[in-house]
Design a protein around this motif. Structure first.
Motif, PDB file in Angstrom:
ATOM      1  N   UNK A 142       6.139   0.627  -9.741  1.00 40.45           N
ATOM      2  CA  UNK A 142       6.616  -0.339  -8.759  1.00 40.45           C
ATOM      3  C   UNK A 142       6.601   0.332  -7.393  1.00 40.45           C
ATOM      4  N   UNK A 143       6.647  -0.490  -6.369  1.00 37.53           N
ATOM      5  CA  UNK A 143       6.877   0.001  -5.011  1.00 37.53           C
ATOM      6  C   UNK A 143       8.295  -0.411  -4.638  1.00 37.53           C
ATOM      7  N   UNK A 144       9.059   0.525  -4.094  1.00 38.03           N
ATOM      8  CA  UNK A 144      10.408   0.196  -3.642  1.00 38.03           C
ATOM      9  C   UNK A 144      10.303  -0.723  -2.422  1.00 38.03           C
ATOM     10  N   UNK A 145      11.407  -1.303  -1.969  1.00 37.02           N
ATOM     11  CA  UNK A 145      11.337  -2.187  -0.808  1.00 37.02           C
ATOM     12  C   UNK A 145      10.705  -1.545   0.434  1.00 37.02           C
ATOM     13  N   UNK A 146      10.788  -0.228   0.555  1.00 40.22           N
ATOM     14  CA  UNK A 146      10.170   0.456   1.698  1.00 40.22           C
ATOM     15  C   UNK A 146       8.776   0.988   1.393  1.00 40.22           C
ATOM     16  N   UNK A 147       8.273   0.759   0.189  1.00 38.42           N
ATOM     17  CA  UNK A 147       6.916   1.179  -0.130  1.00 38.42           C
ATOM     18  C   UNK A 147       6.789   2.543  -0.774  1.00 38.42           C
ATOM     19  N   UNK A 148       7.876   3.079  -1.320  1.00 36.01           N
ATOM     20  CA  UNK A 148       7.805   4.340  -2.050  1.00 36.01           C
ATOM     21  C   UNK A 148       7.240   4.041  -3.438  1.00 36.01           C
ATOM     22  N   UNK A 149       6.198   4.759  -3.843  1.00 36.82           N
ATOM     23  CA  UNK A 149       5.592   4.589  -5.158  1.00 36.82           C
ATOM     24  C   UNK A 149       6.521   5.184  -6.207  1.00 36.82           C
ATOM     25  N   UNK A 150       6.909   4.370  -7.154  1.00 37.71           N
ATOM     26  CA  UNK A 150       7.909   4.775  -8.129  1.00 37.71           C
ATOM     27  C   UNK A 150       7.379   4.546  -9.540  1.00 37.71           C
TER      28      UNK A 150
ATOM     29  N   UNK B 205       0.850  -1.191   0.000  1.00 32.13           N
ATOM     30  CA  UNK B 205       0.000   0.000   0.000  1.00 32.13           C
ATOM     31  C   UNK B 205       0.891   1.249   0.000  1.00 32.13           C
ATOM     32  N   UNK B 206       1.442   1.592  -1.186  1.00 31.97           N
ATOM     33  CA  UNK B 206       2.319   2.763  -1.246  1.00 31.97           C
ATOM     34  C   UNK B 206       1.530   4.059  -1.034  1.00 31.97           C
ATOM     35  N   UNK B 207       2.240   5.093  -0.662  1.00 35.06           N
ATOM     36  CA  UNK B 207       1.629   6.412  -0.451  1.00 35.06           C
ATOM     37  C   UNK B 207       1.124   6.977  -1.779  1.00 35.06           C
ATOM     38  N   UNK B 208       0.255   7.963  -1.706  1.00 37.35           N
ATOM     39  CA  UNK B 208      -0.334   8.577  -2.885  1.00 37.35           C
ATOM     40  C   UNK B 208       0.526   9.668  -3.498  1.00 37.35           C
ATOM     41  N   UNK B 209       1.827   9.563  -3.364  1.00 42.30           N
ATOM     42  CA  UNK B 209       2.778  10.474  -3.992  1.00 42.30           C
ATOM     43  C   UNK B 209       3.801   9.597  -4.698  1.00 42.30           C
TER      44      UNK B 209
END
Length: 131
Positions: free
Chosen positions: A114-122, A71-75
Protein backbone atom coordinates in the motif's frame (compact mmCIF):
# COMPACT_ATOMS: atom_id res chain seq x y z
CA UNK A 1 30.47 0.34 16.18
CA UNK A 2 27.66 1.30 13.83
CA UNK A 3 24.01 0.59 14.52
CA UNK A 4 21.02 1.12 12.23
CA UNK A 5 18.98 3.65 14.17
CA UNK A 6 16.36 5.40 12.02
CA UNK A 7 14.36 5.34 8.85
CA UNK A 8 13.01 8.81 8.12
CA UNK A 9 10.45 9.42 5.40
CA UNK A 10 9.69 12.95 4.19
CA UNK A 11 5.94 13.51 4.04
CA UNK A 12 3.32 16.18 3.40
CA UNK A 13 2.06 16.25 6.98
CA UNK A 14 3.94 14.64 9.87
CA UNK A 15 0.93 14.57 12.21
CA UNK A 16 -1.28 12.95 9.57
CA UNK A 17 1.31 10.24 8.90
CA UNK A 18 1.81 9.52 12.61
CA UNK A 19 -1.97 9.35 13.07
CA UNK A 20 -2.26 6.92 10.14
CA UNK A 21 0.28 4.54 11.75
CA UNK A 22 -1.41 4.87 15.14
CA UNK A 23 -4.87 4.04 13.77
CA UNK A 24 -3.90 1.47 11.15
CA UNK A 25 -1.26 -0.42 13.14
CA UNK A 26 -1.60 0.60 16.79
CA UNK A 27 1.93 2.03 16.89
CA UNK A 28 2.31 4.88 19.39
CA UNK A 29 4.15 8.17 19.02
CA UNK A 30 7.56 8.26 20.64
CA UNK A 31 8.55 11.89 20.04
CA UNK A 32 7.23 14.90 18.13
CA UNK A 33 9.31 18.03 17.61
CA UNK A 34 7.46 21.12 18.94
CA UNK A 35 7.53 22.60 15.41
CA UNK A 36 5.61 19.59 14.08
CA UNK A 37 8.18 19.12 11.31
CA UNK A 38 9.51 15.85 12.75
CA UNK A 39 7.98 12.93 14.61
CA UNK A 40 8.91 9.39 15.64
CA UNK A 41 6.96 6.23 16.29
CA UNK A 42 7.74 3.79 19.08
CA UNK A 43 8.97 0.95 16.87
CA UNK A 44 11.63 -0.59 19.10
CA UNK A 45 15.38 -0.38 18.58
CA UNK A 46 15.10 0.98 15.04
CA UNK A 47 12.98 4.10 14.89
CA UNK A 48 10.50 4.92 12.15
CA UNK A 49 10.26 8.68 11.81
CA UNK A 50 8.68 11.26 9.54
CA UNK A 51 9.85 14.73 8.59
CA UNK A 52 8.04 17.45 6.68
CA UNK A 53 8.93 18.28 3.11
CA UNK A 54 9.79 21.76 4.39
CA UNK A 55 12.45 20.25 6.65
CA UNK A 56 13.62 18.13 3.73
CA UNK A 57 14.03 21.24 1.60
CA UNK A 58 16.18 22.84 4.31
CA UNK A 59 18.27 19.64 4.63
CA UNK A 60 18.68 19.15 0.88
CA UNK A 61 18.89 22.56 -0.85
CA UNK A 62 19.37 20.88 -4.25
CA UNK A 63 16.05 19.08 -3.73
CA UNK A 64 14.92 15.46 -3.69
CA UNK A 65 12.15 13.38 -5.26
CA UNK A 66 8.88 13.36 -3.32
CA UNK A 67 6.71 10.25 -3.25
CA UNK A 68 2.95 10.39 -3.72
CA UNK A 69 0.22 7.79 -3.18
CA UNK A 70 0.09 7.31 -6.96
CA UNK A 71 3.89 7.16 -7.36
CA UNK A 72 5.58 6.03 -4.14
CA UNK A 73 9.35 6.16 -3.75
CA UNK A 74 11.48 3.12 -4.55
CA UNK A 75 12.16 2.39 -0.87
CA UNK A 76 9.69 0.47 1.25
CA UNK A 77 8.95 0.12 4.92
CA UNK A 78 7.69 -3.30 6.04
CA UNK A 79 5.23 -3.94 8.84
CA UNK A 80 5.25 -7.60 9.95
CA UNK A 81 2.08 -9.36 11.12
CA UNK A 82 0.61 -12.84 11.36
CA UNK A 83 -2.62 -11.55 9.75
CA UNK A 84 -1.73 -9.72 6.54
CA UNK A 85 -5.29 -9.71 5.18
CA UNK A 86 -6.82 -8.03 8.23
CA UNK A 87 -4.02 -5.47 8.60
CA UNK A 88 -4.11 -4.70 4.87
CA UNK A 89 -7.86 -3.93 5.07
CA UNK A 90 -7.35 -1.82 8.20
CA UNK A 91 -4.64 0.22 6.42
CA UNK A 92 -7.04 0.86 3.52
CA UNK A 93 -9.79 1.89 5.96
CA UNK A 94 -7.43 4.52 7.42
CA UNK A 95 -6.41 6.13 4.15
CA UNK A 96 -3.81 3.91 2.50
CA UNK A 97 -4.00 3.32 -1.25
CA UNK A 98 -3.82 -0.29 -2.39
CA UNK A 99 -0.92 -1.02 -4.70
CA UNK A 100 -1.16 -4.82 -4.56
CA UNK A 101 -3.46 -6.98 -2.47
CA UNK A 102 -2.16 -9.85 -0.33
CA UNK A 103 -0.35 -12.61 -2.23
CA UNK A 104 1.65 -15.61 -1.08
CA UNK A 105 5.27 -15.67 -2.25
CA UNK A 106 6.96 -18.94 -3.32
CA UNK A 107 8.86 -19.02 0.00
CA UNK A 108 5.60 -19.03 1.98
CA UNK A 109 5.48 -15.39 3.05
CA UNK A 110 2.26 -13.41 2.50
CA UNK A 111 2.78 -9.81 1.37
CA UNK A 112 0.71 -6.83 0.30
CA UNK A 113 1.67 -3.32 -0.74
CA UNK A 114 0.00 0.00 0.00
CA UNK A 115 0.96 3.64 -0.19
CA UNK A 116 0.39 5.64 2.98
CA UNK A 117 -1.57 8.90 2.69
CA UNK A 118 1.72 10.74 2.07
CA UNK A 119 2.98 8.23 -0.49
CA UNK A 120 5.33 6.11 1.62
CA UNK A 121 5.61 2.62 0.08
CA UNK A 122 4.55 0.16 2.74
CA UNK A 123 4.78 -3.62 2.66
CA UNK A 124 2.50 -5.51 5.01
CA UNK A 125 3.91 -8.99 5.40
CA UNK A 126 3.99 -12.16 7.42
CA UNK A 127 7.25 -13.21 9.04
CA UNK A 128 9.77 -14.97 6.82
CA UNK A 129 10.32 -18.56 7.89
CA UNK A 130 14.02 -19.14 7.08
CA UNK A 131 13.73 -22.88 7.85
Amino acid sequence: MIKFGYTIAYVDNVDDELTFFEKAFGVERRFVDPSGDYGELDTGDTILAFASHELGQSNFPAGYVKGTPDQPMGVEIAMVTDDVNTVHIKALEHGAKELRGPVEKPWGQTVSYVATPSGVLLEICSPVNPG
